[in-house]
Enzyme design. Sequence first.
Site, PDB file in Angstrom:
ATOM      1  N   MET A  30       0.848  -1.188   0.000  1.00  0.00           N
ATOM      2  CA  MET A  30       0.000   0.000   0.000  1.00  0.00           C
ATOM      3  C   MET A  30       0.890   1.247   0.000  1.00  0.00           C
ATOM      4  O   MET A  30       0.460   2.329   0.405  1.00  0.00           O
ATOM      5  CB  MET A  30      -0.943  -0.019   1.206  1.00  0.00           C
ATOM      6  CG  MET A  30      -1.897  -1.213   1.143  1.00  0.00           C
ATOM      7  SD  MET A  30      -3.445  -0.959   2.028  1.00  0.00           S
ATOM      8  CE  MET A  30      -2.855  -0.761   3.680  1.00  0.00           C
ATOM      9  N   HIS A  37       9.658  -3.471   3.079  1.00  0.00           N
ATOM     10  CA  HIS A  37       9.156  -3.739   1.723  1.00  0.00           C
ATOM     11  C   HIS A  37      10.327  -4.065   0.791  1.00  0.00           C
ATOM     12  O   HIS A  37      10.241  -4.963  -0.047  1.00  0.00           O
ATOM     13  CB  HIS A  37       8.440  -2.502   1.157  1.00  0.00           C
ATOM     14  CG  HIS A  37       7.155  -2.158   1.845  1.00  0.00           C
ATOM     15  ND1 HIS A  37       6.981  -0.995   2.557  1.00  0.00           N
ATOM     16  CD2 HIS A  37       5.970  -2.814   1.912  1.00  0.00           C
ATOM     17  CE1 HIS A  37       5.753  -0.949   3.026  1.00  0.00           C
ATOM     18  NE2 HIS A  37       5.116  -2.028   2.662  1.00  0.00           N
ATOM     19  N   SER A 189       4.418   1.062   7.600  1.00  0.00           N
ATOM     20  CA  SER A 189       4.220   2.382   6.988  1.00  0.00           C
ATOM     21  C   SER A 189       3.602   3.342   7.994  1.00  0.00           C
ATOM     22  O   SER A 189       3.822   4.548   7.940  1.00  0.00           O
ATOM     23  CB  SER A 189       3.297   2.260   5.778  1.00  0.00           C
ATOM     24  OG  SER A 189       3.845   1.328   4.883  1.00  0.00           O
TER      25      SER A 189
HETATM   26  O1  PAF Z   1      -0.195  -5.785   3.683  1.00  0.00           O
HETATM   27  C1  PAF Z   1      -0.592  -4.862   2.930  1.00  0.00           C
HETATM   28  O2  PAF Z   1       0.112  -3.878   2.712  1.00  0.00           O
HETATM   29  C2  PAF Z   1      -1.974  -4.969   2.313  1.00  0.00           C
HETATM   30  O3  PAF Z   1      -2.870  -5.572   3.167  1.00  0.00           O
HETATM   31  C3  PAF Z   1      -1.955  -5.656   0.934  1.00  0.00           C
HETATM   32  C4  PAF Z   1      -1.529  -7.114   1.039  1.00  0.00           C
HETATM   33  C5  PAF Z   1      -1.028  -4.917  -0.004  1.00  0.00           C
HETATM   34  C6  PAF Z   1      -3.359  -5.639   0.322  1.00  0.00           C
HETATM   35  O4  PAF Z   1      -3.826  -4.338   0.157  1.00  0.00           O
END
Ligand code: PAF
Length: 283
Positions: A30, A37, A189
């Site tokens: 997101m 990430h 985040s």
């Molecule tokens: O973990 C996340 O950032 C969200 O839940 C995902 C898997 C991208 C789905 O929107």
Amino acid sequence: MKVYTEKQQIVNAIDAFKVKKQTLGLVPTMGALHEGHLALVKKALESNDKVVVSIFVNPTQFDNKEDLVKYPRTLESDIELLSSVSEDAIVVYAPAVDDVYDGDAVSETFDFDGLEFEMEGKFRVGHFDGVGTIVKRLFEIIKPNKAYFGEKDFQQLAIIKKLVEKHHMPVTIVPCPIYREPSGLAMSSRNTRLKPDFKEAAPYIYEILETAKKRFGTESADEVMQWVEKQFESHELLKLEYFIIADVATLKTVKRKSNQNTYRAFIAVYADDIRLIDNIALN
Ligand code: PAF
């Protein structure tokens, strides 16, 4: 690095990869990317020719409107960060809500064999239907060989494995360990929204998890859960929402320990209006 905002563009790019028999990894995010990430992206690059990073703040998984509005959106710096990892092998899909939902941003309803009713499911009604909906759509659009998810959202990971199993989706789910700041705080985040005193207090969450793990060696799950609740009763900044010790297969609270089963402790805490979750393997 290529950044696509429309479904048809990313579908065309993926078709071209498939013609060249290139393997494809997907890292759904997101945005507001951090080292955690990037660790997923780097892991995906180790075993795929191309990696799609989706950046999409999915409205259907937010049970709290304010959380959705305040969720950090930092597309430009996200792209810069990803470029520093690889210009060629990474492709970004950063759609608008309508591109994904075709003007109808509602969740499908899923049956995840009860996993969806535990922990986060009790406190965030509809959350996992929203996660299931977006992840299923991303898998259908991108058709990755492998998809990468962090263990910080351990329940989400379990639910996505269940989604893939129940819908016979041809994708391998790759779990990745929790990435922590030097203080021990699990990367998220949402951490960027913590005010300084809450940021300083938040590593207490992991300290508690580590101590709970030690205690679980000699105490019952109930005793450990009560001990954790007591530690938060007098905490000035952090408010405990839940702490449970659960069997990883069912995510149900442990009544009696057995050497045959694998357990994990899960915690959700409010630091001001910011909800932080974390977990730790116990055996
Ligand atoms: O973990 C996340 O950032 C969200 O839940 C995902 C898997 C991208 C789905 O929107």
